[in-house]
Scaffold this active site. Sequence first.
Site, PDB file in Angstrom:
ATOM      1  CG  ASN A   9      -1.740   1.226   1.380  1.00  0.00           C
ATOM      2  OD1 ASN A   9      -1.800   2.058   0.469  1.00  0.00           O
ATOM      3  ND2 ASN A   9      -2.404   1.371   2.523  1.00  0.00           N
ATOM      4  CE  LYS A  11      -0.176   3.179   4.825  1.00  0.00           C
ATOM      5  NZ  LYS A  11      -0.074   3.298   6.275  1.00  0.00           N
ATOM      6  CG  HIS A  93      -5.799   1.872   5.292  1.00  0.00           C
ATOM      7  ND1 HIS A  93      -5.359   2.809   6.190  1.00  0.00           N
ATOM      8  CD2 HIS A  93      -4.787   0.989   5.121  1.00  0.00           C
ATOM      9  CE1 HIS A  93      -4.107   2.508   6.544  1.00  0.00           C
ATOM     10  NE2 HIS A  93      -3.742   1.414   5.910  1.00  0.00           N
ATOM     11  CD  GLU A  95      -2.934   5.452   6.762  1.00  0.00           C
ATOM     12  OE1 GLU A  95      -2.943   5.501   5.518  1.00  0.00           O
ATOM     13  OE2 GLU A  95      -1.994   4.939   7.405  1.00  0.00           O
ATOM     14  CD  GLU A 165      -3.239  -2.414   7.411  1.00  0.00           C
ATOM     15  OE1 GLU A 165      -2.174  -2.675   6.860  1.00  0.00           O
ATOM     16  OE2 GLU A 165      -3.845  -1.339   7.246  1.00  0.00           O
ATOM     17  N   GLY A 171       2.723   2.436  10.856  1.00  0.00           N
ATOM     18  CA  GLY A 171       3.672   3.536  10.700  1.00  0.00           C
ATOM     19  C   GLY A 171       4.387   3.931  11.981  1.00  0.00           C
ATOM     20  CB  SER A 212       5.512  -1.538  12.117  1.00  0.00           C
ATOM     21  OG  SER A 212       5.072  -0.218  12.394  1.00  0.00           O
TER      22      SER A 212
HETATM   23  P1  13P Z   1       3.175   0.516   7.706  1.00  0.00           P
HETATM   24  O1  13P Z   1       3.707  -0.759   7.090  1.00  0.00           O
HETATM   25  O2  13P Z   1       3.887   1.744   7.195  1.00  0.00           O
HETATM   26  O3  13P Z   1       3.091   0.438   9.184  1.00  0.00           O
HETATM   27  O4  13P Z   1       1.677   0.688   7.159  1.00  0.00           O
HETATM   28  C1  13P Z   1       0.796  -0.383   7.270  1.00  0.00           C
HETATM   29  C2  13P Z   1      -0.422  -0.060   6.516  1.00  0.00           C
HETATM   30  O5  13P Z   1      -1.203   0.782   6.894  1.00  0.00           O
HETATM   31  C3  13P Z   1      -0.658  -0.800   5.260  1.00  0.00           C
HETATM   32  O6  13P Z   1      -1.948  -0.579   4.783  1.00  0.00           O
END
Ligand code: 13P
Length: 254
Positions: A9, A11, A93, A95, A165, A171, A212
Site C-alpha cells: 500500500n 498510500k 483502511h 486512515e 491492521e 507507521g 510496521s
Molecule cells: P506501515 O507498514 O507503514 O506500518 O503501514 C501499514 C499499513 O497501513 C498498510 O496498509
Amino acid sequence: MRQPLIAGNWKMNKTATEGQALARAIREGLQTQTVEVVLCPPFTAIPAVHAVLQGSSIRLGAQNVHWEDAGAFTGEISPVMLKEWCQYVIIGHSERRQYFHEDDEMIRRKVLAALRHGLIPILCVGETLAQREAGETGTVVATQTRRALEGLSPEQAAGLVIAYEPVWAIGTGRAATGADAEEVIQRWVRGTLEELFGPEVARRVRVLYGGSVTPENIAEFVCRPTIDGALVGGASLKAETFLGIIHETARAKA
Ligand code: 13P
C-alpha cells in the site's frame, strides 16, 4: 490451500514516474512464483504501473473506491473505472476511517460495489490503542468484520482478502507480536467469518497482517498458518525492502 499474498500500500506516495521505476525494480527483482504480489499505487500512478507490469504475474490494486458506478460524486473513482486496470482494491483502511470518516455502512457498500464488478476487496479491520487498552480488541475487530460483510453470499465472502491492521502498529515501528496477530486473526476474524458464512469460508478467506512489517519481522507473522501474508506500507516504497518481505514469505511458507 491459500496462496500467500504480499500487498504494498503506497498510500499518498509516488508520482506516476516514480511509481513506474519502483514497479520495474520490483518486477526485475522478484524471484518467487509462490507468493502473489499486489501493488497498490495512488490512482494517478495506476496506468503507468499497469504498463510496467504487463506480462508479469504482479497484480494491481487501488487504495479506495466509491460505491456507485457513476454519477455526481466529485473527486471519487468508481469500481467500473478501476476494473480496467486493477484486480484488487483496499477498502476501509484505518486512515480512511479516521481522516475521511468512513463508517461501517460506507465500507459495506464499497465491498459490495467492488464484488459486483469482479474486484477483490482487501478489507481492513483493526483496533486503536485506546480500544486495545480498554480490552475491546476482539469486539472491535469482530464488529468491523461483521458489519462490512453483512449481506454477502458465502461464495462472495470466500473470495475476499481481509487485512488485520492494529491502528497503533501502523507507521509506528511498533509491530504487533506474531502471537497477538495470530490470536486476533484466528479468533476474531476467522471466528466471525465462521459465524457468518460457515467453517469452509472461514478456511478459504486469505487474512493478512499489517502494521510496521519489515523484512526482519515478516517471518514472525507468516510462519503462522492462519496468517497468509501482509499488507505493507512504508517498507513497500523501496524495492529492496518490499522484495525482502516477499522472499522471506516464500521461505517461511515453503
Ligand atoms: P506501515 O507498514 O507503514 O506500518 O503501514 C501499514 C499499513 O497501513 C498498510 O496498509
